[in-house]
Motif scaffolding. Sequence first.
Motif, PDB file in Angstrom:
ATOM      1  N   ARG A   5       0.920  -1.102  -0.643  1.00 31.29           N
ATOM      2  CA  ARG A   5       0.262   0.225  -0.190  1.00 31.29           C
ATOM      3  C   ARG A   5       0.735   1.397   0.387  1.00 31.29           C
ATOM      4  O   ARG A   5       1.925   1.030   0.526  1.00 31.29           O
ATOM      5  CB  ARG A   5      -0.679  -0.285   0.999  1.00 31.29           C
ATOM      6  N   ASP A   6       0.756   2.271  -0.228  1.00 30.39           N
ATOM      7  CA  ASP A   6       1.189   3.516  -1.075  1.00 30.39           C
ATOM      8  C   ASP A   6       1.256   4.245   0.481  1.00 30.39           C
ATOM      9  O   ASP A   6       2.708   4.597   0.217  1.00 30.39           O
ATOM     10  CB  ASP A   6       0.547   4.272  -1.731  1.00 30.39           C
ATOM     11  N   ASP A   7       0.949   4.337   1.446  1.00 27.67           N
ATOM     12  CA  ASP A   7       1.552   4.734   2.943  1.00 27.67           C
ATOM     13  C   ASP A   7       2.250   3.754   4.046  1.00 27.67           C
ATOM     14  O   ASP A   7       2.011   3.447   4.816  1.00 27.67           O
ATOM     15  CB  ASP A   7       0.166   5.233   3.149  1.00 27.67           C
ATOM     16  N   LEU A   8       2.576   2.639   3.778  1.00 27.96           N
ATOM     17  CA  LEU A   8       3.589   1.650   4.266  1.00 27.96           C
ATOM     18  C   LEU A   8       4.366   2.259   4.722  1.00 27.96           C
ATOM     19  O   LEU A   8       3.818   1.998   6.288  1.00 27.96           O
ATOM     20  CB  LEU A   8       3.796   0.558   3.352  1.00 27.96           C
ATOM     21  N   LEU A   9       5.527   3.385   5.201  1.00 29.70           N
ATOM     22  CA  LEU A   9       6.479   3.400   5.217  1.00 29.70           C
ATOM     23  C   LEU A   9       5.879   5.186   5.716  1.00 29.70           C
ATOM     24  O   LEU A   9       7.106   5.733   6.216  1.00 29.70           O
ATOM     25  CB  LEU A   9       7.326   3.487   4.730  1.00 29.70           C
ATOM     26  N   LYS A  10       4.406   5.680   6.276  1.00 25.69           N
ATOM     27  CA  LYS A  10       4.666   7.399   5.580  1.00 25.69           C
ATOM     28  C   LYS A  10       4.857   7.327   7.929  1.00 25.69           C
ATOM     29  O   LYS A  10       4.339   7.072   8.583  1.00 25.69           O
ATOM     30  CB  LYS A  10       3.170   7.039   5.927  1.00 25.69           C
ATOM     31  N   GLY A  11       5.848   8.612   7.734  1.00 24.88           N
ATOM     32  CA  GLY A  11       5.706   9.070   9.545  1.00 24.88           C
ATOM     33  C   GLY A  11       7.017   8.354   9.452  1.00 24.88           C
ATOM     34  O   GLY A  11       7.696   8.582  10.448  1.00 24.88           O
ATOM     35  N   PHE A 239       9.764  -4.483   2.553  1.00 23.06           N
ATOM     36  CA  PHE A 239       8.959  -5.515   3.778  1.00 23.06           C
ATOM     37  C   PHE A 239       9.721  -5.584   5.081  1.00 23.06           C
ATOM     38  O   PHE A 239       9.101  -5.837   6.023  1.00 23.06           O
ATOM     39  CB  PHE A 239       9.293  -6.718   2.929  1.00 23.06           C
ATOM     40  N   LEU A 240      11.030  -5.239   5.038  1.00 24.61           N
ATOM     41  CA  LEU A 240      12.453  -5.666   6.541  1.00 24.61           C
ATOM     42  C   LEU A 240      11.999  -4.177   7.233  1.00 24.61           C
ATOM     43  O   LEU A 240      11.895  -4.795   8.145  1.00 24.61           O
ATOM     44  CB  LEU A 240      13.590  -5.973   6.347  1.00 24.61           C
ATOM     45  N   MET A 241      11.378  -3.432   6.700  1.00 26.16           N
ATOM     46  CA  MET A 241      11.390  -2.178   6.951  1.00 26.16           C
ATOM     47  C   MET A 241      10.176  -1.810   7.758  1.00 26.16           C
ATOM     48  O   MET A 241       9.580  -1.257   8.313  1.00 26.16           O
ATOM     49  CB  MET A 241      12.123  -0.748   6.151  1.00 26.16           C
ATOM     50  N   ALA A 242       9.152  -2.708   7.173  1.00 26.20           N
ATOM     51  CA  ALA A 242       7.787  -2.391   7.643  1.00 26.20           C
ATOM     52  C   ALA A 242       7.179  -3.076   9.069  1.00 26.20           C
ATOM     53  O   ALA A 242       8.456  -3.454   9.737  1.00 26.20           O
ATOM     54  CB  ALA A 242       7.256  -2.899   6.637  1.00 26.20           C
ATOM     55  N   ASP A 243       6.716  -1.916   9.702  1.00 26.78           N
ATOM     56  CA  ASP A 243       5.757  -2.197  10.667  1.00 26.78           C
ATOM     57  C   ASP A 243       4.922  -3.788  11.369  1.00 26.78           C
ATOM     58  O   ASP A 243       5.144  -4.335  12.661  1.00 26.78           O
ATOM     59  CB  ASP A 243       4.969  -1.534  11.463  1.00 26.78           C
ATOM     60  N   GLY A 244       5.287  -4.522  10.673  1.00 27.54           N
ATOM     61  CA  GLY A 244       4.512  -5.603  10.101  1.00 27.54           C
ATOM     62  C   GLY A 244       5.186  -7.312  10.490  1.00 27.54           C
ATOM     63  O   GLY A 244       4.565  -8.234  10.359  1.00 27.54           O
TER      64      GLY A 244
END
Length: 297
Positions: A5-11, A239-244
């Motif tokens: 999703r476009d906002d995966l790393l927002k903030g 993927f590795l940087m995301a919160d999930g």
Amino acid sequence: MEMFRDDLLKGKRILVTGGGTGLGRVMTEKYARLGAEVVIWGRRSGVLAETAEEIMREHGGKVIPMACDIRNADEIAARVDEIWSGGPLDGLVNNAAGNFISPTKDLSANAFNAIASIVFHGTFNTTNTVGKKWLEEGRKGSIISILVTWVWTGSPFVVPSAMSKSGINAMTKSLAVEWGPHRIRLNAIAPGPFPTKGAWERLNPQSGSKGGDAANDYSQSIPMGRVGEMSELANLAAFLMADGCEYLTGQTIAIDGAQWMMGGGTFSRLLQLTDEQWAAIRETIKSTNAKDKAARG
């Protein structure tokens, strides 16, 4: 097609070392497209500024160019403080590296240090400087280091890199345990062949920098029959940087079409080269280095 999703790393604020070119640029672009603010480090301020401008023009977001020589621990500390003055980081990608092929017997101490000072010392000092900030402030964070599959197999003709990258592999596992209670994750990516200008000219000087020619060298040694596509590596880095995936830490993930499992080390095929061919390769690498030095001014 975008898989996130476009906002995966927002903030998020993410530092990418060696972010002006090659794999670093690809990951920077991906992070910016997914909403992150990205700081990119490198020694060539002009290249960094150009990269930042192009990415923001094409994809929006915010990319901050910041010249930093990670061979200098004091400079790392100063630049991290500068970053923190605009807000803390959430992620770090240790991508800056150096490498070239050479018979080990031909390496001088300076040649070895040219690689180790960036890959081994520079990566550790950047990691520890950022990590201490997070520990002091009680912040969680994610660190990704770009390694090589040689950390498992070793590889002839790139001994300084193999030794240095293996050390960072050990750092990744060690700090995943030491810093895990503080919600700081460390993982690594071990890419197979992903043709990039510069690195490819030093590691495959006979093939040139064009992916099409270079890819032919590996068609028989990679089970999937091809080199990697930049988007594939960028997706893994996102993927590795995301919160999930907070439960994933201490891992080094190969993305190489199963090449390393065929054995022998990436550069074992160079055992067939003659002294004359090695001499020609050295001249090609010297020419590439001279062009880079001229570009840095």
